[in-house]
Scaffold this active site. Structure first.
Site, mmCIF file in Angstrom:
data_model
loop_
_atom_site.group_PDB
_atom_site.id
_atom_site.type_symbol
_atom_site.label_atom_id
_atom_site.label_comp_id
_atom_site.label_asym_id
_atom_site.label_seq_id
_atom_site.Cartn_x
_atom_site.Cartn_y
_atom_site.Cartn_z
ATOM 1 N N GLY A 14 0.822 -1.217 0.000
ATOM 2 C CA GLY A 14 0.000 0.000 0.000
ATOM 3 C C GLY A 14 0.843 1.249 0.000
ATOM 4 N N ASN A 15 0.240 2.375 0.271
ATOM 5 C CA ASN A 15 0.991 3.640 0.338
ATOM 6 C C ASN A 15 0.352 4.562 1.370
ATOM 7 O OD1 ASN A 15 -1.049 5.379 -1.063
ATOM 8 N ND2 ASN A 15 -0.652 3.896 -2.695
#
Ligand code: C5P
Length: 417
Positions: free
Chosen positions: A216-217
Site C-alpha cells: 500500500g501507500n
C-alpha cells in the site's frame, strides 16, 4: 490568494448578499464593499457584532445598504432573525473576520446573532480575515482556518501590510475592491458546475499479499476529498471512488469504496461513459503481488519471495482510449514527484500530461513534510492545454479550488466548440 477578474457574465443585481461584520478597525473598509454591492442592485443585509459597532455605526451600513442592520438575536416579536437572514442568501461575506469570529465559526458556536447566522447559512461563504500577525500565525487560528476551508469557506486575503498596531505584517484585510471581485466570482462560481458529472478517485489502493498483508501507500485521501468537496459545492454531481483513506469523506457525494487497483479500474470504467470530468487523484499502486496467497504467510516459513507485476494504469487507459469516456470530457491526473522546484515540477507535469493522454496534470512535491501524502498543504503546479500554472504552497482545499476553476474554464471552452 489573488483576486483576479470577475467572470464578465456575473451580475449582482437582485442577489441577496449577507455581510457579517465583526469587531476590527478594518470594518471601515467594509462600508465600501456594502456600497459597491448596493450600487450593483444587490439586496445587501448587514449583520454586526456588538464590538463591530465600536468601529462603524449601524446607521452608516443601514444608509448605504438601504436596509435595516441586524445586531440582536432576540427582538420583541415572534420572528427568528438568524434564520430569516440566512435563508435565501446567495452569498455571505464575513469581513472583517477577527480571530474570535474565525474561531467561533470553526467550532460552530452560536452565542450571538452574527455567529448564529453563520451557522445557519447555506450560501457560499467568503471570509476576509483581519487580525494581528501573531494571531493570524497562531496554531489555533491556522487550525481554525483549515477547518473552515474544509467546510468550503473561501478565503480572500489577508495580505501583508500596515496593521492598526502600527507595525506591519500578515493579517491586513484585503482591500474592498478585492473583496468585491472575490464576491462576484463566488456568485458566478456557485452554480458553475450545475449538471456536470464529476468522478474523483481518492486514497491509496491496497494490493493483497495474503489475507492480512498488502502492498500500500501513505495516501490519506485528503486531496481527492477536497476536490470532490469543491466540485459538489459548485453543484456538480460527484462520485468518489475511494481506496484506503484516513481523512473524512465529503458529504453530499456518492462514495464507492474499493480496495485494489483492479477494483478501482472496474469502478471507474463503469462510470466513465457518463462523466464530464474525471479526476484521478488516487495513489494507485504501480505494482501488485502476482498472486495473493489464500492463507496467512507464516513467519516460521522464512521471508517469502513475492513477485510483483504491474497494475493496470487506469489514467493512461482512459487517456489513450477516448471511446471509454464521454465525448469532450476532461481527464485530470496527478503526478507525485520529489521535486520542490516549480520549474522542474512543471516540466515533469507536462511530460506526464503527454505520456498519459490527460488534459490536465497536477504535479505535487511529495518530498517534504509540508507537501504531499498526509500533509494539509501541497506544493503544486497545474499543467493544462493552455500552459503551466505554479500554484505554490497552498492548502489542499485551495489547490482543489484552483484546479476546479481551471476545469470550469476548460468545460466552458469545450462547450463552445
Ligand atoms: O505514473 P504515475 O503513477 O506517476 O501517475 C500518477 C497518475 O496516474 C495519478 O493520477 C494516478 O491516479 C494515476 N494512476 C492510475 N493507475 C495506476 C497508476 C497511476 O490511474 N496504476
Amino acid at each position: 490568494m489573488g483576486a483576479g477578474a470577475p467572470p464578465p457574465d456575473v451580475k449582482a443585481q437582485g442577489k441577496k448578499i449577507l455581510v457579517c461584520v465583526s469587531g476590527g478597525i478594518a470594518a471601515f473598509k467594509v462600508v465600501v464593499v456594502v456600497r459597491s454591492f448596493a450600487e450593483m442592485g444587490a439586496d445587501v443585509r448587514v449583520v454586526m457584532t456588538r464590538s463591530a459597532q465600536h468601529f462603524v455605526g449601524a446607521q452608516t451600513f443601514a444608509a448605504l445598504s438601504g436596509n435595516p442592520v441586524s445586531t440582536e438575536m432576540f427582538g420583541s416579536g415572534a420572528d427568528v432573525p438568524h434564520v430569516e437572514l440566512a435563508r435565501g442568501a446567495d452569498l455571505t461575506i464575513v469581513a472583517p473576520a477577527t480571530a474570535n469570529a474565525v474561531a467561533k465559526m470553526a467550532l460552530g458556536i452560536a452565542d450571538d446573532l452574527f455567529s448564529a447566522v453563520l451557522l445557519t447559512v447555506r450560501s457560499p461563504v467568503l471570509l476576509a480575515p483581519a487580525m494581528h500577525t501573531e494571531m493570524w500565525e497562531h496554531p489555533a487560528t491556522r487550525g481554525n482556518i483549515a477547518t473552515l476551508e474544509k467546510h468550503g469557506v473561501t478565503l480572500v486575503g489577508p495580505s501583508e501590510g500596515a496593521l492598526s498596531s502600527g507595525d506591519s505584517g500578515a493579517g491586513r484585510m484585503s482591500e474592498p475592491d478585492e473583496i468585491v471581485r472575490a464576491g462576484l466570482r463566488a456568485l458566478g462560481r456557485a452554480e458553475d458546475l450545475a449538471g456536470v458529472r464529476v468522478l474523483v478517485t481518492a486514497g491509496g489502493t491496497q494490493e493483497p499479499i495474503d489475507p492480512v498483508r498488502f502492498v500500500g501507500n501513505r495516501s490519506s485521501g485528503r486531496m481527492g476529498f477536497a476536490i470532490a468537496r469543491e466540485a459538489a459545492a459548485r453543484r456538480a454531481k460527484v462520485t468518489v471512488v475511494a481506496g484506503a483513506t484516513s481523512a473524512e469523506p465529503p458529504s453530499g457525494v456518492e462514495l464507492v469504496q474499493v480496495a485494489t487497483a483492479d477494483e478501482m479500474r472496474a469502478a471507474v470504467l463503469e462510470r466513465a461513459p457518463e462523466c464530464d470530468v474525471i479526476v484521478k487523484a488516487a495513489a494507485v499502486a504501480d505494482f501488485k503481488p502476482e498472486e495473493a496467497v489464500e492463507r496467512k504467510l507464516k513467519k516460521a516459513s522464512g521471508p517469502p519471495e513475492i513477485t510483483l507485476v504491474p497494475t493496470p494504469d487506469i489514467l493512461a487507459e482512459l487517456g489513450s482510449r477516448p471511446g471509454l469516456r464521454k465525448a469532450r470530457s476532461i481527464l485530470i491526473g496527478f503526478a507525485a514527484e520529489t521535486e520542490p522546484d516549480p520549474g522542474r515540477l512543471g516540466l515533469l507535469a507536462e511530460e506526464k500530461r503527454r505520456s498519459k493522454g490527460a488534459d490536465v496534470i497536477v504535479a505535487n512535491d511529495v518530498g517534504s513534510s509540508d507537501s504531499g501524502f498526509g500533509a494539509a498543504t501541497n506544493r503544486a503546479v497545474i499543467a493544462g492545454p493552455d500552459g503551466v500554472t505554479d500554484v505554490g504552497l497552498v492548502t489542499k482545499m485551495a489547490l482543489a479550488s484552483a484546479l476546479i476553476e481551471r476545469i470550469s474554464q476548460l468545460l466552458k471552452e469545450r462547450r463552445k466548440l
